[in-house]
Design an enzyme around this catalytic site. Sequence first.
Site, PDB file in Angstrom:
ATOM      1  N   SER A  53       0.841  -1.209   0.000  1.00  0.00           N
ATOM      2  CA  SER A  53       0.000   0.000   0.000  1.00  0.00           C
ATOM      3  C   SER A  53       0.870   1.251   0.000  1.00  0.00           C
ATOM      4  CB  SER A  53      -0.876   0.018   1.246  1.00  0.00           C
ATOM      5  OG  SER A  53      -1.474   1.290   1.399  1.00  0.00           O
ATOM      6  N   ARG A  55      -1.108   4.785  -0.557  1.00  0.00           N
ATOM      7  CA  ARG A  55      -2.120   5.720  -0.065  1.00  0.00           C
ATOM      8  C   ARG A  55      -2.715   5.316   1.285  1.00  0.00           C
ATOM      9  NH1 ARG A  55      -1.374   6.237  -5.011  1.00  0.00           N
ATOM     10  NH2 ARG A  55      -1.227   3.992  -4.887  1.00  0.00           N
ATOM     11  N   ARG A 104      -5.735  -4.354   6.099  1.00  0.00           N
ATOM     12  CA  ARG A 104      -5.807  -4.679   4.667  1.00  0.00           C
ATOM     13  C   ARG A 104      -5.430  -6.148   4.533  1.00  0.00           C
ATOM     14  NH1 ARG A 104      -3.410  -1.421  -0.427  1.00  0.00           N
ATOM     15  NH2 ARG A 104      -5.397  -0.402  -0.032  1.00  0.00           N
ATOM     16  N   HIS A 131     -13.574  -2.383  -0.863  1.00  0.00           N
ATOM     17  CA  HIS A 131     -12.661  -1.294  -0.464  1.00  0.00           C
ATOM     18  C   HIS A 131     -13.527  -0.087  -0.048  1.00  0.00           C
ATOM     19  CE1 HIS A 131      -9.058   0.851   0.004  1.00  0.00           C
ATOM     20  NE2 HIS A 131      -8.611   0.941  -1.237  1.00  0.00           N
ATOM     21  N   GLN A 134     -12.194   3.628   0.178  1.00  0.00           N
ATOM     22  CA  GLN A 134     -11.934   4.221  -1.131  1.00  0.00           C
ATOM     23  C   GLN A 134     -13.219   4.783  -1.752  1.00  0.00           C
ATOM     24  OE1 GLN A 134      -8.807   4.284  -3.040  1.00  0.00           O
ATOM     25  NE2 GLN A 134     -10.095   5.800  -4.037  1.00  0.00           N
ATOM     26  N   ASN A 162     -13.001  -5.669  -6.314  1.00  0.00           N
ATOM     27  CA  ASN A 162     -13.330  -5.106  -4.989  1.00  0.00           C
ATOM     28  C   ASN A 162     -13.842  -3.654  -5.054  1.00  0.00           C
ATOM     29  OD1 ASN A 162     -10.724  -4.326  -5.795  1.00  0.00           O
ATOM     30  ND2 ASN A 162      -9.696  -5.110  -3.962  1.00  0.00           N
ATOM     31  N   ASP A 223      -9.649   0.992 -12.822  1.00  0.00           N
ATOM     32  CA  ASP A 223      -8.723   0.416 -11.840  1.00  0.00           C
ATOM     33  C   ASP A 223      -7.816  -0.543 -12.615  1.00  0.00           C
ATOM     34  OD1 ASP A 223      -7.517  -0.528  -9.516  1.00  0.00           O
ATOM     35  OD2 ASP A 223      -9.214  -1.766  -8.886  1.00  0.00           O
ATOM     36  N   MET A 228      -3.976  -6.801  -6.691  1.00  0.00           N
ATOM     37  CA  MET A 228      -2.974  -7.439  -5.838  1.00  0.00           C
ATOM     38  C   MET A 228      -3.406  -8.887  -5.579  1.00  0.00           C
ATOM     39  SD  MET A 228      -2.129  -4.400  -3.135  1.00  0.00           S
ATOM     40  CE  MET A 228      -3.743  -3.637  -3.025  1.00  0.00           C
ATOM     41  N   CYS A 263      -8.682   4.814  -8.518  1.00  0.00           N
ATOM     42  CA  CYS A 263      -8.317   4.699  -7.103  1.00  0.00           C
ATOM     43  C   CYS A 263      -6.806   4.772  -6.902  1.00  0.00           C
ATOM     44  CB  CYS A 263      -8.876   3.401  -6.516  1.00  0.00           C
ATOM     45  SG  CYS A 263      -8.411   1.942  -7.471  1.00  0.00           S
ATOM     46  N   ARG A 291      -8.733  10.628   0.599  1.00  0.00           N
ATOM     47  CA  ARG A 291      -8.677   9.406   1.409  1.00  0.00           C
ATOM     48  C   ARG A 291      -8.438   9.763   2.867  1.00  0.00           C
ATOM     49  NH1 ARG A 291      -7.262   4.365  -0.602  1.00  0.00           N
ATOM     50  NH2 ARG A 291      -7.490   3.730   1.576  1.00  0.00           N
TER      51      ARG A 291
HETATM   52  N1  NVA Z   1      -8.348  -3.544  -7.213  1.00  0.00           N
HETATM   53  C1  NVA Z   1      -7.092  -3.059  -6.705  1.00  0.00           C
HETATM   54  C2  NVA Z   1      -7.329  -1.842  -5.860  1.00  0.00           C
HETATM   55  C3  NVA Z   1      -6.063  -1.195  -5.332  1.00  0.00           C
HETATM   56  C4  NVA Z   1      -6.362  -0.003  -4.474  1.00  0.00           C
HETATM   57  C5  NVA Z   1      -6.417  -4.152  -5.897  1.00  0.00           C
HETATM   58  O1  NVA Z   1      -7.112  -4.823  -5.124  1.00  0.00           O
HETATM   59  O2  NVA Z   1      -5.212  -4.348  -6.070  1.00  0.00           O
HETATM   60  N1   CP Z   2      -6.086   3.265  -3.541  1.00  0.00           N
HETATM   61  C1   CP Z   2      -5.384   2.603  -2.617  1.00  0.00           C
HETATM   62  O1   CP Z   2      -5.925   1.954  -1.712  1.00  0.00           O
HETATM   63  O2   CP Z   2      -4.036   2.734  -2.748  1.00  0.00           O
HETATM   64  P1   CP Z   2      -2.932   1.864  -2.004  1.00  0.00           P
HETATM   65  O3   CP Z   2      -3.080   0.450  -2.480  1.00  0.00           O
HETATM   66  O4   CP Z   2      -1.608   2.462  -2.416  1.00  0.00           O
HETATM   67  O5   CP Z   2      -3.160   1.961  -0.526  1.00  0.00           O
END
Ligand code: NVA
Ligand code: CP
Length: 307
Positions: A53, A55, A104, A131, A134, A162, A223, A228, A263, A291
């Site tokens: 992460s 943000r 997270r 999320h 967000q 998400n 997005d 991830m 995002c 955020r």
């Molecule tokens: N859909 C993305 C959002 C990242 C803020 C993820 O889960 O990686």
């Molecule tokens: N948008 C968001 O949650 O960013 P990060 O994955 O960098 O926290």
Amino acid sequence: MSVKHFLHISDYSKEELWELLELSKIVKAKFHNREDHKVFHNKSLAMIFSKPSARTRVSFETGFEWMGGHALFLGPNDIGIGKREAIKDISRVFSRYNDVIMARLFDHEHIIELAEHSTVPIVNGLTDYNHPCQIMTDIFTVWEHLGNIDNAKIVYMGDGNNIVHSWLHLSMRFPLDFVCCCPEGYEPDKDLVEKARECGVSKITITQDPTLAVKDADVIYTDVWASMGQKEEAEERERAFKGFQVNEKLMGLTGKKTLFMHCLPAERDREVTDGVMESENSIVFDQAENRMHVQNAIMIMLSDKWK
Ligand code: NVA
Ligand code: CP
């Protein structure tokens, strides 16, 4: 008194969510006016991250410290939640030390379990399923830019992931014209789509046609194509999502001034072109800033530090 958590937007009523947006506006103004707002003096926030992460980590840590508290970062190799130790044990131990826990995690069931055993508020900082911080931030940002969010046409282009699930949760409370435009096989959770439609608050469209989808859009949102935990599918996804890129041509098909949102993190020239990211209708950095303000308001609301 039962403890309040922030796990899904739809756990709250429309009135409560509006209160949260109003509070976010006040908290943001205080931050910009450099006013003190130390409602968490001598309090601590534990931040558990099983995924990377930028943000979420920096906005929670900076925000909580601005409110007078101390935030602890616990990365994937620090506590091994669910691996080194049972989730319910971490939950009960941290509840003894900390005043708020933000997490997270991969598996959504794990954040539910964390909340079940916690005596302090749990804030969902993203799971594979949703999320909520967000998307509350996103609607706050749309409200700032458009002034009125009633029936705003929000067109999400890309993976039904998400982010989309939290938009669907929001659409069960606020009237929106929400469109998810995604390739076949990458749709959001079917049961949730059905539930959101049955709610009857918003118009919900799932389509595979980008050109038709974006007509009259107030916002086009995208997005990453591989979230991830899905990076090994990146090549396959790149092929599937070809044609769903947000580029200048697509932004030009709406027939009106349309805001661009993401995002972040963005993979420039994959799901969105560099030009759209840098265009004057792009509000991605307002989103990123907000955020912190919206999350500050969420933590204040959960801890009853306002009224
Ligand atoms: N859909 C993305 C959002 C990242 C803020 C993820 O889960 O990686
Ligand atoms: N948008 C968001 O949650 O960013 P990060 O994955 O960098 O926290």
